[in-house]
Enzyme design. Sequence first.
Site, PDB file in Angstrom:
ATOM      1  N   ALA A  12     115.791  -3.976  90.082  1.00 12.56           N
ATOM      2  CA  ALA A  12     114.922  -4.286  91.213  1.00 12.56           C
ATOM      3  C   ALA A  12     114.786  -3.133  92.201  1.00 12.56           C
ATOM      4  O   ALA A  12     113.862  -3.117  93.015  1.00 12.56           O
ATOM      5  CB  ALA A  12     115.474  -5.515  91.942  1.00 12.56           C
ATOM      6  N   LYS A  13     115.732  -2.190  92.168  1.00 11.91           N
ATOM      7  CA  LYS A  13     115.712  -0.998  93.027  1.00 11.91           C
ATOM      8  C   LYS A  13     115.481  -1.361  94.491  1.00 11.91           C
ATOM      9  O   LYS A  13     114.643  -0.773  95.173  1.00 11.91           O
ATOM     10  CB  LYS A  13     114.672   0.016  92.533  1.00 11.91           C
ATOM     11  CG  LYS A  13     114.950   0.519  91.124  1.00 11.91           C
ATOM     12  CD  LYS A  13     113.909   1.544  90.673  1.00 11.91           C
ATOM     13  CE  LYS A  13     114.230   2.074  89.282  1.00 11.91           C
ATOM     14  NZ  LYS A  13     114.008   1.047  88.219  1.00 11.91           N
TER      15      LYS A  13
END
Length: 279
Positions: free
Chosen positions: A95-96
């Site tokens: 998801a960073k």
Amino acid sequence: MTTQQLYAEIIRKKSFLCIGLDVDLDKIPPHLLATEDPIFEFNKAIIDATHDLAVAYKPNTAFYEAYGLKGWHSLEKTINYLNEKHPEIFTIADAKRGDIGNTSAMYARAFLEDLAFDSVTVAPYMGRDSVEPFLAVKDKFTILLALTSNGGAFDFQTQKAGDGELYKTVLKTSKTWQNSENLMYVIGATKAEYFTEVRKIVPNSFLLVPGVGAQGGSLSEVCRYGMNDTVGLLVNSSRGIIYASNDEDFAEKARGEAQAMQQEMEAIIIDWQLSKALD
């Protein structure tokens, strides 16, 4: 899942393969588009065909968020299927994320508690208070972006910062954060020459390694410089496996590509075990 359990799975399967579930409806076999949930049906077929070869799966959440509520529901069904059918497999929400503390706490709740992933990828740029809410979740892991596989990594990550490059500062600083034992790191396979320096700073941590295969990274080079006493690597392949075929045999072809990587990893692990036995 603990790192000891992950290591045991690596040894059992003779594999440190992570498969990226980055589903693009324009690329999946057309016959799946007629199903109620094409994304989940695609993922389920890939998982069913490869779960004995992989130790981790990594959905990139952008490929689900792009399809709105339906895409998010497909992601939820995918992680539920993995947790129910294959709880021994390590799961990564790619998801960073990374934001101010109270927002990061909500991201951590979403991915590590509600969706029940084992780990989530996080950007370190905003520092300690943006990462520690992820690290605070018990029995879960935060995978910090340190040295990525894209060409633009050289814009900032390898630039001088203090006594060394910025990625080294990220690695060193992160070790001072609360619950830093729950950290893993993204180190791109296309930067194989940096692994020796990385291991000087984080010798015992697991590294998530994208960039082998479609991006041109070398598995043998990554292993030569990046393996540690518990293997310490999760090597990811996405497009090279999941899009091996666009026909009805897509899952079988994906298995063939995954098996080729697993067999290469098995040979590396056997050599590594022999080397350890001789030391």
